[in-house]
Write a protein that holds these residues in place. Structure first.
Motif, PDB file in Angstrom:
ATOM      1  N   PRO A 190       4.924 -42.602  41.674  1.00 24.02           N
ATOM      2  CA  PRO A 190       3.627 -42.155  41.146  1.00 24.02           C
ATOM      3  C   PRO A 190       2.916 -43.292  40.417  1.00 24.02           C
ATOM      4  CG  PRO A 190       5.380 -40.626  40.580  1.00 24.02           C
ATOM      5  CD  PRO A 190       6.038 -41.833  41.149  1.00 24.02           C
ATOM      6  N   ASN A 191       1.596 -43.161  40.262  1.00 31.39           N
ATOM      7  CA  ASN A 191       0.779 -44.174  39.597  1.00 31.39           C
ATOM      8  C   ASN A 191       0.832 -45.522  40.299  1.00 31.39           C
ATOM      9  OD1 ASN A 191      -0.046 -42.393  37.576  1.00 31.39           O
ATOM     10  ND2 ASN A 191       1.790 -42.795  36.380  1.00 31.39           N
ATOM     11  N   PHE A 192       1.130 -45.466  41.592  1.00 37.97           N
ATOM     12  CA  PHE A 192       1.200 -46.684  42.401  1.00 37.97           C
ATOM     13  C   PHE A 192       0.133 -46.576  43.485  1.00 37.97           C
ATOM     14  CE2 PHE A 192       3.314 -50.171  44.595  1.00 37.97           C
ATOM     15  CZ  PHE A 192       3.946 -50.828  43.562  1.00 37.97           C
ATOM     16  N   ARG A 193      -0.514 -47.659  43.783  1.00 39.22           N
ATOM     17  CA  ARG A 193      -1.530 -47.622  44.843  1.00 39.22           C
ATOM     18  C   ARG A 193      -0.919 -47.130  46.147  1.00 39.22           C
ATOM     19  NH1 ARG A 193      -3.615 -52.135  46.667  1.00 39.22           N
ATOM     20  NH2 ARG A 193      -2.123 -53.521  45.666  1.00 39.22           N
ATOM     21  N   GLY A 194      -1.624 -46.210  46.812  1.00 37.55           N
ATOM     22  CA  GLY A 194      -1.139 -45.649  48.060  1.00 37.55           C
ATOM     23  C   GLY A 194      -0.332 -44.380  47.893  1.00 37.55           C
ATOM     24  N   TYR A 195      -0.025 -44.018  46.652  1.00 39.43           N
ATOM     25  CA  TYR A 195       0.784 -42.807  46.435  1.00 39.43           C
ATOM     26  C   TYR A 195      -0.081 -41.554  46.549  1.00 39.43           C
ATOM     27  CZ  TYR A 195       3.467 -39.197  44.037  1.00 39.43           C
ATOM     28  OH  TYR A 195       4.114 -38.030  43.709  1.00 39.43           O
ATOM     29  N   ARG A 196       0.356 -40.633  47.395  1.00 40.93           N
ATOM     30  CA  ARG A 196      -0.193 -39.281  47.469  1.00 40.93           C
ATOM     31  C   ARG A 196       0.992 -38.335  47.585  1.00 40.93           C
ATOM     32  NH1 ARG A 196      -4.097 -38.505  52.311  1.00 40.93           N
ATOM     33  NH2 ARG A 196      -2.642 -39.967  53.293  1.00 40.93           N
ATOM     34  N   PRO A 197       1.087 -37.316  46.727  1.00 32.63           N
ATOM     35  CA  PRO A 197       2.267 -36.431  46.734  1.00 32.63           C
ATOM     36  C   PRO A 197       2.529 -35.858  48.122  1.00 32.63           C
ATOM     37  CG  PRO A 197       0.902 -35.982  44.824  1.00 32.63           C
ATOM     38  CD  PRO A 197       0.123 -36.924  45.686  1.00 32.63           C
ATOM     39  N   TYR A 198       3.786 -35.931  48.517  1.00 34.62           N
ATOM     40  CA  TYR A 198       4.174 -35.476  49.859  1.00 34.62           C
ATOM     41  C   TYR A 198       5.662 -35.156  49.844  1.00 34.62           C
ATOM     42  CZ  TYR A 198       4.989 -35.665  54.948  1.00 34.62           C
ATOM     43  OH  TYR A 198       5.327 -35.378  56.261  1.00 34.62           O
ATOM     44  N   CYS A 199       6.022 -33.939  50.252  1.00 32.39           N
ATOM     45  CA  CYS A 199       7.435 -33.575  50.307  1.00 32.39           C
ATOM     46  C   CYS A 199       7.667 -32.538  51.400  1.00 32.39           C
ATOM     47  CB  CYS A 199       7.917 -33.040  48.961  1.00 32.39           C
ATOM     48  SG  CYS A 199       9.711 -32.787  48.932  1.00 32.39           S
ATOM     49  N   PRO A 200       7.985 -32.989  52.611  1.00 31.95           N
ATOM     50  CA  PRO A 200       8.272 -32.034  53.688  1.00 31.95           C
ATOM     51  C   PRO A 200       9.687 -31.465  53.612  1.00 31.95           C
ATOM     52  CG  PRO A 200       8.461 -34.270  54.510  1.00 31.95           C
ATOM     53  CD  PRO A 200       8.007 -34.383  53.095  1.00 31.95           C
ATOM     54  N   PHE A 201      10.554 -32.095  52.835  1.00 26.72           N
ATOM     55  CA  PHE A 201      11.959 -31.701  52.807  1.00 26.72           C
ATOM     56  C   PHE A 201      12.265 -30.918  51.533  1.00 26.72           C
ATOM     57  CE2 PHE A 201      11.811 -35.719  55.276  1.00 26.72           C
ATOM     58  CZ  PHE A 201      12.090 -35.170  56.520  1.00 26.72           C
ATOM     59  N   THR A 202      11.806 -29.683  51.491  1.00 30.27           N
ATOM     60  CA  THR A 202      12.013 -28.823  50.338  1.00 30.27           C
ATOM     61  C   THR A 202      12.055 -27.380  50.812  1.00 30.27           C
ATOM     62  OG1 THR A 202      11.161 -28.229  48.147  1.00 30.27           O
ATOM     63  CG2 THR A 202       9.533 -28.656  49.876  1.00 30.27           C
ATOM     64  N   LEU A 203      12.545 -26.512  49.984  1.00 27.88           N
ATOM     65  CA  LEU A 203      12.715 -25.112  50.393  1.00 27.88           C
ATOM     66  C   LEU A 203      11.377 -24.459  50.718  1.00 27.88           C
ATOM     67  CD1 LEU A 203      14.684 -22.778  50.822  1.00 27.88           C
ATOM     68  CD2 LEU A 203      14.408 -22.198  48.400  1.00 27.88           C
ATOM     69  N   GLU A 204      10.401 -24.690  49.883  1.00 31.10           N
ATOM     70  CA  GLU A 204       9.078 -24.114  50.106  1.00 31.10           C
ATOM     71  C   GLU A 204       8.030 -25.217  49.971  1.00 31.10           C
ATOM     72  OE1 GLU A 204       8.395 -20.879  47.503  1.00 31.10           O
ATOM     73  OE2 GLU A 204      10.105 -19.690  48.208  1.00 31.10           O
ATOM     74  N   ARG A 205       7.429 -25.597  51.091  1.00 26.24           N
ATOM     75  CA  ARG A 205       6.397 -26.628  51.046  1.00 26.24           C
ATOM     76  C   ARG A 205       5.121 -26.058  50.437  1.00 26.24           C
ATOM     77  NH1 ARG A 205       5.959 -30.207  56.434  1.00 26.24           N
ATOM     78  NH2 ARG A 205       4.385 -31.147  55.063  1.00 26.24           N
ATOM     79  N   THR A 206       4.482 -26.858  49.584  1.00 28.47           N
ATOM     80  CA  THR A 206       3.229 -26.457  48.961  1.00 28.47           C
ATOM     81  C   THR A 206       2.196 -27.556  49.142  1.00 28.47           C
ATOM     82  OG1 THR A 206       3.745 -27.435  46.809  1.00 28.47           O
ATOM     83  CG2 THR A 206       4.524 -25.179  47.212  1.00 28.47           C
ATOM     84  N   ALA A 207       0.944 -27.201  48.886  1.00 30.16           N
ATOM     85  CA  ALA A 207      -0.135 -28.193  48.998  1.00 30.16           C
ATOM     86  C   ALA A 207       0.011 -29.287  47.956  1.00 30.16           C
ATOM     87  CB  ALA A 207      -1.490 -27.504  48.840  1.00 30.16           C
ATOM     88  N   ALA A 208       0.720 -28.998  46.861  1.00 33.43           N
ATOM     89  CA  ALA A 208       0.907 -29.996  45.809  1.00 33.43           C
ATOM     90  C   ALA A 208       1.846 -31.117  46.227  1.00 33.43           C
ATOM     91  CB  ALA A 208       1.432 -29.326  44.540  1.00 33.43           C
ATOM     92  N   GLY A 209       2.637 -30.886  47.297  1.00 31.28           N
ATOM     93  CA  GLY A 209       3.535 -31.921  47.782  1.00 31.28           C
ATOM     94  C   GLY A 209       4.681 -32.240  46.850  1.00 31.28           C
ATOM     95  N   ILE A 210       5.145 -31.244  46.089  1.00 33.76           N
ATOM     96  CA  ILE A 210       6.199 -31.451  45.097  1.00 33.76           C
ATOM     97  C   ILE A 210       7.501 -30.826  45.588  1.00 33.76           C
ATOM     98  CG2 ILE A 210       6.875 -31.075  42.701  1.00 33.76           C
ATOM     99  CD1 ILE A 210       4.453 -32.887  43.082  1.00 33.76           C
ATOM    100  N   TRP A 211       8.621 -31.501  45.327  1.00 31.10           N
ATOM    101  CA  TRP A 211       9.929 -30.950  45.686  1.00 31.10           C
ATOM    102  C   TRP A 211      10.208 -29.720  44.829  1.00 31.10           C
ATOM    103  CZ3 TRP A 211      14.576 -30.124  43.089  1.00 31.10           C
ATOM    104  CH2 TRP A 211      15.670 -29.811  43.908  1.00 31.10           C
ATOM    105  N   GLN A 212      10.701 -28.654  45.486  1.00 26.87           N
ATOM    106  CA  GLN A 212      10.983 -27.399  44.793  1.00 26.87           C
ATOM    107  C   GLN A 212      12.483 -27.130  44.650  1.00 26.87           C
ATOM    108  OE1 GLN A 212       8.511 -25.475  43.603  1.00 26.87           O
ATOM    109  NE2 GLN A 212       6.868 -26.755  44.437  1.00 26.87           N
TER     110      GLN A 212
END
Length: 615
Positions: free
Chosen positions: A411-433
């Motif tokens: 985070p806080n790095f150029r090019g970073y956009r939250p993304y997490c396809p490998f989680t129990l429930e994918r959300t638009a926020a792109g956060i691991w659940q």
């Protein structure tokens, strides 16, 4: 945060001396006519006294102006702020002026995994300069920008990106009185090539390879042309290198006198250009920096003046001992951070003295894409689905020590956009659940690899993560062996060992996406049979390689488009899973109540020690 206002005149500061008597009480010699101001920083702890002084920057306070400030403890040297002494405790690493071999990185902190970063950065940073550096006022990697340091400006390349001509500042002198000349920067690069025996940073310079293969005949005078009449320095590259300006901002380009021999200076440090110079070094005991009387501020962005009058590193305290030194008033900063065993106590009893920052690093489980069973992308994706990142955060001390991530860029790095396809429930926020074991087991069954033997290599500084990885792979049906290795970092770069998996943390050399994605996952980063392979996953995708090359080129002409492309590359690598990102480590600084003007910069070492002050 900016500097503290005040006058440097009319008050002669003295050092506070702290001694423990037979009764265990500290003995102090007071400062006459000045408010007490001391800072302690370093691998152990440090103290200092200082008188506030005027600055070229306007004050930007992030803390309560009425607060009282104190000493620092760490494994690195300590410093003084303003007119006074800063004592700080550090580890056993010497204050070397020399570059380190890139395949033998130091381990000053438990997060310091696979970075090639050398030890000299944290000590030479206060005393040395290079053509460019990162803006000292940038507070995160996303906003970090390069600014000219010894150069007047940052040049645009010509000749298809193969020529850079720097106009250098005139009149800058070393602490010994010698003039800093254009050829001094060339000598710095020659010494780096000779002593590293590696072209990793400067391989694009014409003649760099010859310096590595024939060090006694190393001469870059035809490719790094110094013009003492026009005070310019021209670099000729054999190929365009979009990262060239970044590498010139590294400590490996610190100017040194042209006659400096290409060998370790030992306990006789080289002359300084920055606000401080080395006064003394007693191996394993103490490092002392004092003000460089010949320093003047030539760029407030690149090289602001420092606050301490002295920086004193006392070497050899553990992080727990550093924290104790701050608590008892013998230090101002616990530079190596707060160990997990003390974190709850420190945050409860000294909440106002704690500063935590997410570091520009990522801890991951690398999976060898050329060795079964991880040569099957389904298996790699299964591991990323199944890993309990929350358990790893807890094992490392909780959310104040790490945060879960599915991505390579932090985070806080150029090019970073939250993304997490490998989680129990994918959300638009792109956060691991949470872990998704059912998806993982389906992928393992489809791969037909259940029951395969897997060995996980675990370094001493990543045992909690390694233990969780071993349990995870057993749950997925593999026959797993943990291999705990002391000389881990010297071995994981050797592809001949066919290492299947291992835990590592990567901290980039400079705050740019290429320092993550190109450095670890490009086809060129895979160097088989050399012993210095940074691409431990042995990953190579020509399509992603082309995208990386385009993003690097766009960094100069269209940074916004480059950032968007880096985001796409990051997501594609997450999908291909050459590594399973686990957490972004956090660093917790513990300050005494007297310490102010705390600043956490974009490049390691992040704490801007020379900008701290106390009262």
């Amino acid at each position: 945060m900016g500097r503290r206002p005040g006058s440097r005149q009319g008050c002669a500061a003295r050092t506070w001396l702290h001694r423990a008597g037979a009764d265990g009480q500290r003995r102090q010699r007071p400062v006459r006519g000045c408010p007490r101001q001391q800072l302690a920083v370093g691998g152990q702890h440090a103290r200092f006294d200082r008188v506030p002084h005027r600055s070229t920057l306007q004050p930007r306070r992030l803390d309560d102006p009425g607060r009282r400030w104190t000493d620092v403890a760490s494994r690195r040297p300590r410093g003084r702020l303003g007119r006074g002494r800063v004592r700080r405790h550090a580890g056993s690493n010497p204050p070397t002026d020399e570059p380190r071999r890139p395949d033998h990185p130091p381990q000053p902190a438990p997060w310091r995994g696979g970075s090639r970063r050398g030890d000299l950065a944290r000590r030479r940073r206060c005393v040395a300069d290079q053509p460019s550096r990162w803006d000292a006022s940038s507070r995160n990697e996303r906003l970090a920008r390069g600014v000219p340091d010894l150069a007047l400006d940052l040049p645009s390349p010509t000749d298809g990106g193969r020529t850079y001509t720097f106009r250098l500042r005139r009149g800058i002198r070393y602490s010994n009185g010698a003039l800093v000349r254009p050829e001094d920067i060339r000598r710095a690069l020659e010494r780096t090539l000779i002593m590293f025996r590696d072209t990793y940073y400067y391989g694009a310079i014409v003649g760099a390879s010859a310096c590595v293969s024939r060090p006694r005949r190393c001469d870059l005078s035809r490719s790094v042309v110094a013009d003492d009449r026009n005070w310019t320095l021209t670099f000729h590259l054999r190929r365009a290198d979009p990262d060239f300006l970044y590498t010139l901002a590294l400590p490996t380009a610190y100017a040194v006198p042209a006659a400096t021999p290409a060998r370790d200076a030992g306990s006789h440090p080289l002359p300084a250009t920055g606000p401080y110079e080395f006064a003394s070094y007693k191996p394993g005991r103490v490092v002392k920096l004092i003000r460089n009387p010949r320093f003047r501020v030539w760029s407030a962005d690149a090289r602001p003046d420092g606050y301490p009058d002295e920086i004193l590193w006392k070497l050899g305290l553990t992080p727990a001992a550093q924290v104790h030194a701050v608590e008892t008033g013998r230090a101002d900063v616990a530079f190596d951070g707060v160990p997990p065993s003390r974190l709850t106590e420190v945050e409860t009893q000294h909440a106002s003295q704690v500063r935590d920052n997410t570091q520009a690093g990522t801890t991951f489980l690398f999976l060898n894409t050329r060795v079964p069973p991880f040569d099957d992308v389904r298996v790699r994706r299964a591991v990323s689905y199944a890993v309990d990142r929350g358990a790893i955060v807890r094992a490392l001390g909780g959310p104040d020590r790490a945060q879960a991530t599915c991505q390579i860029l932090p985070p806080n790095f150029r090019g970073y956009r939250p993304y997490c396809p490998f989680t129990l429930e994918r959300t638009a926020a792109g956060i691991w659940q949470a872990p998704a074991l059912s998806q993982a087991r389906r992928l393992i069954a489809a791969s037909g690899t259940r029951g395969a033997r897997v060995t996980v290599w675990i370094p001493p500084n990543h045992r909690p993560e390694g233990a969780i990885a071993v349990v995870l792979l057993k749950q997925l049906g593999y026959r797993v062996r943990a291999k705990r290795v002391g000389d881990y970092y010297a071995k994981i770069g050797d592809s001949r060992l066919r290492i299947q998996a291992g835990v590592n943390t990567w901290f980039p050399d400079y705050p740019a996406p290429a320092a993550f994605l190109n450095a670890m996952f490009s086809c060129g980063a895979f160097r088989p049979g050399t012993g210095s392979n940074l691409n431990a996953s042995e990953f190579c995708d020509p399509r992603i390689d082309r995208a990386i090359a385009r993003a690097r080129t766009l960094e100069v002409s269209d940074p916004a488009l480059a950032s968007s492309l880096w985001s796409t590359i990051d997501r594609e690598l997450v999908d291909q899973v050459p590594v399973v990102p686990l957490v972004n480590p956090k660093h917790v600084d513990f300050l005494s109540p007297r310490v102010g003007n705390y600043q956490y910069g974009p490049q390691w070492p992040n704490l801007l020690l020379d900008q701290l002050w106390v009262r």
